[in-house]
Write a protein that holds these residues in place. Structure first.
Motif, PDB file in Angstrom:
ATOM      1  N   LYS A 318       0.832  -1.208   0.000  1.00  0.00           N
ATOM      2  CA  LYS A 318       0.000   0.000   0.000  1.00  0.00           C
ATOM      3  C   LYS A 318       0.865   1.257   0.000  1.00  0.00           C
ATOM      4  O   LYS A 318       0.579   2.229  -0.712  1.00  0.00           O
ATOM      5  CB  LYS A 318      -0.917   0.004   1.231  1.00  0.00           C
ATOM      6  CG  LYS A 318      -2.031  -1.016   1.172  1.00  0.00           C
ATOM      7  CD  LYS A 318      -2.985  -0.869   2.336  1.00  0.00           C
ATOM      8  CE  LYS A 318      -3.770   0.426   2.247  1.00  0.00           C
ATOM      9  NZ  LYS A 318      -4.774   0.530   3.316  1.00  0.00           N
ATOM     10  N   ASP A 365      -1.051   3.811   8.687  1.00  0.00           N
ATOM     11  CA  ASP A 365      -2.064   4.357   9.599  1.00  0.00           C
ATOM     12  C   ASP A 365      -2.232   3.419  10.789  1.00  0.00           C
ATOM     13  O   ASP A 365      -1.990   2.218  10.670  1.00  0.00           O
ATOM     14  CB  ASP A 365      -3.400   4.483   8.857  1.00  0.00           C
ATOM     15  CG  ASP A 365      -3.349   5.575   7.797  1.00  0.00           C
ATOM     16  OD1 ASP A 365      -3.184   6.730   8.191  1.00  0.00           O
ATOM     17  OD2 ASP A 365      -3.460   5.261   6.596  1.00  0.00           O
ATOM     18  N   THR A 385       1.269   9.455   7.465  1.00  0.00           N
ATOM     19  CA  THR A 385       0.642   8.211   7.037  1.00  0.00           C
ATOM     20  C   THR A 385       0.064   8.407   5.637  1.00  0.00           C
ATOM     21  O   THR A 385      -0.015   9.537   5.147  1.00  0.00           O
ATOM     22  CB  THR A 385      -0.483   7.802   8.000  1.00  0.00           C
ATOM     23  OG1 THR A 385      -1.567   8.727   7.866  1.00  0.00           O
ATOM     24  CG2 THR A 385       0.006   7.786   9.439  1.00  0.00           C
ATOM     25  N   ILE A 387      -2.990   8.429   4.407  1.00  0.00           N
ATOM     26  CA  ILE A 387      -4.132   9.329   4.279  1.00  0.00           C
ATOM     27  C   ILE A 387      -3.715  10.768   4.550  1.00  0.00           C
ATOM     28  O   ILE A 387      -4.292  11.713   4.014  1.00  0.00           O
ATOM     29  CB  ILE A 387      -5.270   8.885   5.221  1.00  0.00           C
ATOM     30  CG1 ILE A 387      -5.809   7.525   4.760  1.00  0.00           C
ATOM     31  CG2 ILE A 387      -6.393   9.899   5.238  1.00  0.00           C
ATOM     32  CD1 ILE A 387      -6.939   6.972   5.586  1.00  0.00           C
ATOM     33  N   MET A 429     -12.831   6.562  11.870  1.00  0.00           N
ATOM     34  CA  MET A 429     -11.743   7.065  11.043  1.00  0.00           C
ATOM     35  C   MET A 429     -11.984   8.508  10.598  1.00  0.00           C
ATOM     36  O   MET A 429     -11.050   9.315  10.530  1.00  0.00           O
ATOM     37  CB  MET A 429     -11.559   6.150   9.831  1.00  0.00           C
ATOM     38  CG  MET A 429     -11.077   4.752  10.178  1.00  0.00           C
ATOM     39  SD  MET A 429      -9.456   4.747  10.988  1.00  0.00           S
ATOM     40  CE  MET A 429      -8.400   5.189   9.596  1.00  0.00           C
ATOM     41  N   TYR A 433      -9.289  11.625  11.582  1.00  0.00           N
ATOM     42  CA  TYR A 433      -8.557  12.493  10.665  1.00  0.00           C
ATOM     43  C   TYR A 433      -9.107  13.911  10.600  1.00  0.00           C
ATOM     44  O   TYR A 433      -8.347  14.860  10.412  1.00  0.00           O
ATOM     45  CB  TYR A 433      -8.525  11.853   9.279  1.00  0.00           C
ATOM     46  CG  TYR A 433      -7.526  10.723   9.239  1.00  0.00           C
ATOM     47  CD1 TYR A 433      -6.184  10.973   9.016  1.00  0.00           C
ATOM     48  CD2 TYR A 433      -7.916   9.420   9.491  1.00  0.00           C
ATOM     49  CE1 TYR A 433      -5.257   9.953   9.025  1.00  0.00           C
ATOM     50  CE2 TYR A 433      -7.000   8.388   9.498  1.00  0.00           C
ATOM     51  CZ  TYR A 433      -5.668   8.662   9.265  1.00  0.00           C
ATOM     52  OH  TYR A 433      -4.751   7.654   9.283  1.00  0.00           O
ATOM     53  N   ASP A 668     -10.494   3.676   3.767  1.00  0.00           N
ATOM     54  CA  ASP A 668      -9.343   4.540   3.514  1.00  0.00           C
ATOM     55  C   ASP A 668      -9.466   5.259   2.169  1.00  0.00           C
ATOM     56  O   ASP A 668      -9.083   6.426   2.044  1.00  0.00           O
ATOM     57  CB  ASP A 668      -8.026   3.765   3.617  1.00  0.00           C
ATOM     58  CG  ASP A 668      -7.977   2.542   2.722  1.00  0.00           C
ATOM     59  OD1 ASP A 668      -9.013   2.197   2.130  1.00  0.00           O
ATOM     60  OD2 ASP A 668      -6.898   1.936   2.624  1.00  0.00           O
ATOM     61  N   GLU A 669     -10.015   4.581   1.165  1.00  0.00           N
ATOM     62  CA  GLU A 669     -10.182   5.237  -0.135  1.00  0.00           C
ATOM     63  C   GLU A 669     -11.212   6.364  -0.050  1.00  0.00           C
ATOM     64  O   GLU A 669     -11.007   7.464  -0.579  1.00  0.00           O
ATOM     65  CB  GLU A 669     -10.618   4.211  -1.187  1.00  0.00           C
ATOM     66  CG  GLU A 669     -10.733   4.808  -2.582  1.00  0.00           C
ATOM     67  CD  GLU A 669     -10.995   3.763  -3.644  1.00  0.00           C
ATOM     68  OE1 GLU A 669     -10.429   3.896  -4.743  1.00  0.00           O
ATOM     69  OE2 GLU A 669     -11.761   2.807  -3.377  1.00  0.00           O
ATOM     70  N   ARG A 672      -9.725   9.285   1.969  1.00  0.00           N
ATOM     71  CA  ARG A 672      -8.699  10.016   1.218  1.00  0.00           C
ATOM     72  C   ARG A 672      -9.349  11.013   0.250  1.00  0.00           C
ATOM     73  O   ARG A 672      -8.898  12.146   0.105  1.00  0.00           O
ATOM     74  CB  ARG A 672      -7.812   9.033   0.461  1.00  0.00           C
ATOM     75  CG  ARG A 672      -6.613   9.693  -0.213  1.00  0.00           C
ATOM     76  CD  ARG A 672      -5.773   8.684  -0.988  1.00  0.00           C
ATOM     77  NE  ARG A 672      -5.268   7.639  -0.109  1.00  0.00           N
ATOM     78  CZ  ARG A 672      -5.690   6.386  -0.129  1.00  0.00           C
ATOM     79  NH1 ARG A 672      -6.640   6.024  -0.960  1.00  0.00           N
ATOM     80  NH2 ARG A 672      -5.181   5.504   0.690  1.00  0.00           N
TER      81      ARG A 672
END
Length: 681
Positions: A318, A365, A385, A387, A429, A433, A668-669, A672
């Motif tokens: 990744k 992360d 990280t 992200i 998450m 963030y 995560d996608e 982001r």
């Protein structure tokens, strides 16, 4: 990489125990948001009704590993053989059948020819043995060799056992019995190493592991490079481990080579110094009883090193993918950064001066605490990280980011392989963030036990601790009459969290107030008139809440079973659009948000957002809509298609990026993209 579990619900609850155990080791605990586990995307597929088959797997990924549990119930049921055969056609998928009993291989001749994991062969520690078998498939299929055949015998994970080779020699005391006890404790490292190697060599575990250590007669330098350089390292930390020079060298070499390392703590009384290179790695605690470790403890060690090896390989790939999009040289490490990492980044010039060759470190992360990053920042090194990668600083300082993340109907989630844990993970998450970049998080209250508020409060507490601040970064809007009905338990909870969470109670809507006898008494939505009162108050709360937002993130949401004039998340989306508030629609987590995304994509109102569908699924809803009409406030379903088709998101993302956001089931996608859009704004 994606993991999917498939099972027949007639095999519950037995199958649930195995799946829950595996899930707990493959995913991050939402109650420990800063834990460092693999955190693989995991999805669940089972039949909603007896006699049916599970939903089709529609996931897209470079590698999908599907574990399908098969037993008598599936073999005897209609359609399961065809369903399982179709799993082998899923793009980029590797299917791993797990046999509950000997009849599993009768599911279909073509399936029966594959190499099953035979659960019925495991005798004692069945959950652990099954997990090791499953996790080794992740290692083998995902990282060892993507073209390796299912019957490959050369994919065993190489383990290097780092331990003291002999007991510490002590001067004899006047107590012979004590001398024997101390000698036994000092030799625990050697005993445990022999036990681990014996378990691997003498059982079926040798299919998965190949254990070695340095023979006493060999030179350290030669053996260490040959063995550690291609192995995962188990550090057996006993009372005397840190006093051995070679042990320190083994850890140093493993860290320099970027190898997975796990520490096993068997310290019985204490040690005078912890080796500095032995930190920042996972740890397993074992109590040696009568000089021996239990079998379940030995398996825990093997589980831990297998998990860490998979995690290392997973995040390595990744990070390499993310590295391509970042300007300049970036050093990748597969664990949190530490001082030792400076060794490979600092260069000494001919005149004796020091210079930094690379000033960027990317690591997995979640992010480390600000106190840890300060050391690197003072030395001119930026650590981040994936992200965090494209962003610089707290670009959300002073912004109010609203979130509307709630569970969809459980049957709706089942069709996409999800459950409430996916939504909970997403909310955690987002909070992690968004709060970490200095924003205040705004949402409409969820005060249930183990609800999202508990997760958000944990994140807010971390932020306050990081910033050494008393400022409140979490605001919860609550509509009348919900806050009127506070129980003593809720009041105590509010008092406890007053310094972390600002409760904003929105007064009753003026028109609704005329329909209740006393605004100090709560009413239940048990009549059409009372449901109208609730709807008016929820609309007022949502309007005031969204008016205070710089942007709104929406995911999930029930399509029926709500208390307002329409599904709550749908109303929030419409209010945000009307107010010109930027909107992020995460449709890959199901619910109303997915319905809105699908309407935007197709240009046609989906069935579940039509007035007829809503009236057929919600008792009393037809009467409620009529009440709104008589009050001159008709809910305009006729124009909903046009409104959604022309919805202005204003979120800083282009059409292609929003299309991905509409469909991705990967946290995560999605996150982001949200952060990219917020940065653009």
């Amino acid at each position: 990489m994606v993991i999917a579990f498939v099972w027949n619900r007639e095999d519950e609850p037995e199958v649930n125990d195995y799946i829950e155990y595996a899930y707990s080791l493959l995913s991050r605990d939402t109650n420990m948001p800063y834990s460092r586990t693999i955190d693989l995307p995991v999805f669940f597929y089972h039949n909603i009704e007896d006699g049916a088959v599970p939903p089709s797997i529609m996931l897209e990924a470079e590698r999908i590993i599907i574990y399908v549990f098969i037993g008598t119930n599936s073999v005897a049921a209609d359609g399961w053989d065809t369903y399982i055969k179709d799993l082998y056609k899923v793009n980029n998928a590797r299917v791993v059948p797990i046999a509950f009993d000997r009849y599993a291989m009768n599911i279909d001749k073509s399936i029966g020819e594959n190499n099953f994991i035979r659960l019925y062969d495991f005798k004692h520690c069945k959950k652990q043995e099954l997990f090791i078998s499953m996790a080794h498939e992740i290692y083998r299929c995902g990282f060892y060799d993507r073209d390796v055949s299912m019957n490959s015998e050369n994919s065993a994970l190489k383990i290097f056992l780092s331990h003291t080779k002999e007991p510490k020699k002590e001067a004899k005391s006047n107590n012979p019995d004590k001398d024997g006890i101390e000698k036994k404790k000092d030799g625990d490292g050697l005993v445990l190493a022999k036990q681990l190697k014996g378990l691997i060599d003498e059982t079926s575990m040798n299919r998965f592991f190949d254990a070695s250590d340095i023979a006493p007669a060999y030179r350290f330098d030669d053996e260490i490079r040959r063995n550690i350089g291609e192995a995962s390292v188990v550090v057996i930390n006993s009372d005397v481990y840190a006093s051995r020079y070679w042990c320190q060298r083994e850890i140093q070499q493993a860290k320099r080579d970027g190898r997975p390392v796990v520490e096993v703590d068997i310290i019985s009384s204490g040690m005078d110094r912890k080796l500095p290179y032995a930190g920042n790695i996972p740890l397993v605690r074992i109590d040696m009883e009568e000089g021996q470790a239990k079998e379940e403890d030995l398996l825990r060690v093997l589980e831990a090193i297998l998990i860490e090896t998979v995690r290392y390989n997973y995040v390595s790939q990744k990070l390499e993918n993310e590295q391509k999009a970042i300007d300049g040289d970036v050093k990748i490490i597969c664990r949190p950064p530490e001082m030792m990492d400076l060794e490979n980044m600092i260069e000494r010039s001919e005149d004796g001066g020091l210079s930094i060759q690379c000033n960027k470190i990317m690591y997995p992360d979640p992010p480390i605490y600000s106190e840890e990053t300060e050391f690197f920042e003072k030395n001119g090194i930026n650590v981040f990280t994936p992200i965090e990668a494209p962003y610089d600083g707290k670009f959300l300082d002073g912004k109010n980011i609203g979130i509307s993340v709630s569970d969809a109907d459980i049957n709706d989630l089942t069709t996409i392989g999800q459950d409430e844990r996916h939504t909970k993970h997403l909310s955690m998450m987002i909070a992690n963030y968004v709060l970490g970049r200095g924003a205040t998080l705004i949402y409409g209250g969820d005060l249930r036990d183990n609800g999202y508020t508990e997760q958000l409060i944990m994140e807010a507490q971390v932020l306050q601790d990081r910033l050494q601040s008393d400022e409140i970064y979490l605001k919860n809007y609550v509509a009348w009459p919900i806050y009127i009905k506070d129980s003593p338990k809720v009041k105590e909870w509010k008092a406890k969290n007053k310094g972390l969470l600002q409760m904003i109670n929105i007064e009753i809507d003026e028109k609704a107030a005329a329909l209740v006898e006393n605004t100090t008494d709560a009413v239940n939505p048990d009549t059409t008139e009372h449901r109208y009162v609730w709807g008016k108050c929820l609309t007022k709360m949502r309007t005031e809440m969204i008016s205070a937002c710089s942007a709104r993130i929406c995911a999930g949401g029930r399509r029926c079973g709500y208390k307002g004039k329409m599904p709550g998340v749908l109303e929030k989306i419409l209010i945000a659009a009307e107010l010109g508030c930027p909107i992020y629609l995460l449709g890959g987590f199901g619910g109303v948000t997915e319905s809105v995304c699908r309407t935007i994509q197709t240009g046609k109102l989906v069935e579940e957002l039509t007035e007829e569908w809503q009236k057929s699924r919600n008792d009393g809803y037809a009467e409620l809509l009529e009440k709104y009409r008589t009050e001159g406030e008709a809910v305009d379903y006729d124009n909903l298609e046009k409104t959604l088709k022309n919805l202005q998101l204003n979120n800083g993302l282009n059409d292609e990026e929003n299309e991905i956001l509409f469909t991705t089931p990967y946290v995560d996608e999605a996150l982001r993209l949200v952060l990219k859009g917020l940065q653009a704004l």
